[in-house]
Design an enzyme around this catalytic site. Sequence first.
Site, PDB file in Angstrom:
ATOM      1  N   ASP A  10       0.862  -1.166   0.000  1.00 30.22           N
ATOM      2  CA  ASP A  10       0.000   0.000   0.000  1.00 30.22           C
ATOM      3  C   ASP A  10       0.911   1.233   0.000  1.00 30.22           C
ATOM      4  O   ASP A  10       2.116   1.124   0.252  1.00 30.22           O
ATOM      5  CB  ASP A  10      -0.885  -0.033   1.243  1.00 30.22           C
ATOM      6  CG  ASP A  10      -1.670   1.241   1.451  1.00 30.22           C
ATOM      7  OD1 ASP A  10      -2.406   1.642   0.527  1.00 30.22           O
ATOM      8  OD2 ASP A  10      -1.541   1.848   2.530  1.00 30.22           O
ATOM      9  N   ASP A  12      -0.262   5.184   0.831  1.00 29.06           N
ATOM     10  CA  ASP A  12      -0.548   6.224   1.819  1.00 29.06           C
ATOM     11  C   ASP A  12      -0.670   5.638   3.216  1.00 29.06           C
ATOM     12  O   ASP A  12      -1.518   4.782   3.474  1.00 29.06           O
ATOM     13  CB  ASP A  12      -1.822   6.970   1.437  1.00 29.06           C
ATOM     14  CG  ASP A  12      -1.658   7.777   0.166  1.00 29.06           C
ATOM     15  OD1 ASP A  12      -0.615   8.438   0.020  1.00 29.06           O
ATOM     16  OD2 ASP A  12      -2.560   7.737  -0.691  1.00 29.06           O
ATOM     17  N   GLU A  19      -1.071  11.099   4.842  1.00 27.65           N
ATOM     18  CA  GLU A  19      -2.467  11.508   4.966  1.00 27.65           C
ATOM     19  C   GLU A  19      -2.630  12.870   5.652  1.00 27.65           C
ATOM     20  O   GLU A  19      -3.169  13.808   5.073  1.00 27.65           O
ATOM     21  CB  GLU A  19      -3.277  10.434   5.706  1.00 27.65           C
ATOM     22  CG  GLU A  19      -3.360   9.097   4.975  1.00 27.65           C
ATOM     23  CD  GLU A  19      -4.209   9.146   3.701  1.00 27.65           C
ATOM     24  OE1 GLU A  19      -4.543  10.244   3.222  1.00 27.65           O
ATOM     25  OE2 GLU A  19      -4.531   8.065   3.189  1.00 27.65           O
ATOM     26  N   GLY A  54      -9.803   9.741  -3.407  1.00 25.61           N
ATOM     27  CA  GLY A  54      -9.991  11.168  -3.202  1.00 25.61           C
ATOM     28  C   GLY A  54     -11.337  11.694  -3.668  1.00 25.61           C
ATOM     29  O   GLY A  54     -12.007  12.460  -2.959  1.00 25.61           O
ATOM     30  N   ARG A  57     -13.941  10.520  -1.424  1.00 20.45           N
ATOM     31  CA  ARG A  57     -13.872  11.204  -0.130  1.00 20.45           C
ATOM     32  C   ARG A  57     -14.582  12.554  -0.189  1.00 20.45           C
ATOM     33  O   ARG A  57     -15.259  12.960   0.756  1.00 20.45           O
ATOM     34  CB  ARG A  57     -12.401  11.365   0.264  1.00 20.45           C
ATOM     35  CG  ARG A  57     -12.151  11.585   1.733  1.00 20.45           C
ATOM     36  CD  ARG A  57     -10.692  11.317   2.053  1.00 20.45           C
ATOM     37  NE  ARG A  57     -10.382   9.905   1.939  1.00 20.45           N
ATOM     38  CZ  ARG A  57      -9.186   9.418   1.645  1.00 20.45           C
ATOM     39  NH1 ARG A  57      -8.176  10.237   1.399  1.00 20.45           N
ATOM     40  NH2 ARG A  57      -8.988   8.106   1.574  1.00 20.45           N
ATOM     41  N   THR A 124      -5.197   2.944  -3.640  1.00 25.95           N
ATOM     42  CA  THR A 124      -6.341   3.637  -4.209  1.00 25.95           C
ATOM     43  C   THR A 124      -5.995   5.063  -4.626  1.00 25.95           C
ATOM     44  O   THR A 124      -6.801   5.730  -5.245  1.00 25.95           O
ATOM     45  CB  THR A 124      -7.505   3.695  -3.195  1.00 25.95           C
ATOM     46  OG1 THR A 124      -7.049   4.331  -1.998  1.00 25.95           O
ATOM     47  CG2 THR A 124      -7.989   2.300  -2.863  1.00 25.95           C
ATOM     48  N   ASP A 184      -1.675  -0.450   6.234  1.00 23.83           N
ATOM     49  CA  ASP A 184      -1.695   0.392   7.442  1.00 23.83           C
ATOM     50  C   ASP A 184      -3.082   0.571   8.025  1.00 23.83           C
ATOM     51  O   ASP A 184      -3.218   1.200   9.078  1.00 23.83           O
ATOM     52  CB  ASP A 184      -1.123   1.774   7.128  1.00 23.83           C
ATOM     53  CG  ASP A 184      -2.106   2.629   6.321  1.00 23.83           C
ATOM     54  OD1 ASP A 184      -2.550   2.173   5.242  1.00 23.83           O
ATOM     55  OD2 ASP A 184      -2.449   3.726   6.782  1.00 23.83           O
TER      56      ASP A 184
END
Length: 254
Positions: A10, A12, A19, A54, A57, A124, A184
């Site tokens: 992954d 971020d 982040e 994003g 979000r 992502t 994470d």
Amino acid sequence: MADLEVLLFDVDGTIANTERDGHRIAFNEAFAEEGLDWNWSVELYGKLLAVTGGKERIKHYLQHFNTEFQLPADGDAFITHLHKTKTAHYTRMMAEGAIPLRSGIKRLLDESREAGIRLGIATTTTPENVTALLRSGLGDEGESWFEVVAAGDIVPKKKPAPDIYIWAMEKLGVKPDVCAALEDSHNGIMSVNDADIPTVIITVNGYTEHEAFPGANLVVDQLGDPGTPCKALSGSCEGRSYVDLDLIRSLHAG
């Protein structure tokens, strides 16, 4: 268990703590540039991280935290443009070296490449964001260290769906049993689990340290380095002070 052949990362929160002081800042700069009075605080952004992607979000924010805002007639185009503006701010920040790699990442990548382990990305975030971060942290050739970069909108469903990991493994031509993943977040481990990848190492951050990680082989505060030891929050580092390739192989072997 088949021998370990592939590490899938992954980005971020895993490769770098991007982040809070990366993506969040870039979103706020994009909002200001577009004349919006929105401001995502550290606390609010933690809530928004429940949704991956994003553009997704932004939609979640408007649906649940800013319901009075009236989208233009073409709401999708508005959100896409806003996200592109944010990406431009983020890639500039990365080019300026704003966010370093997390402890142990460069060392583990070097160990893996030397040992012939294949490397991949499953994230992502957008491909532009991945490229910017890898070039900042690993140099201009950093992206070439990874045989496959699965990022952004190349699959229909983002994490916690398994699609991005499945896509990456298909491109590598491997089955899950030769892979280990580094993540994470709860969304990340759910994606890994549903992709049937048997080995998962979690490196928590301030946003994810209290999340649940069912099926994780090891949960640590960081991968660690010589002189910068990691702390095992769940599972065992088997006497090591940092997570190295030999430990991941041992966890994978079960």
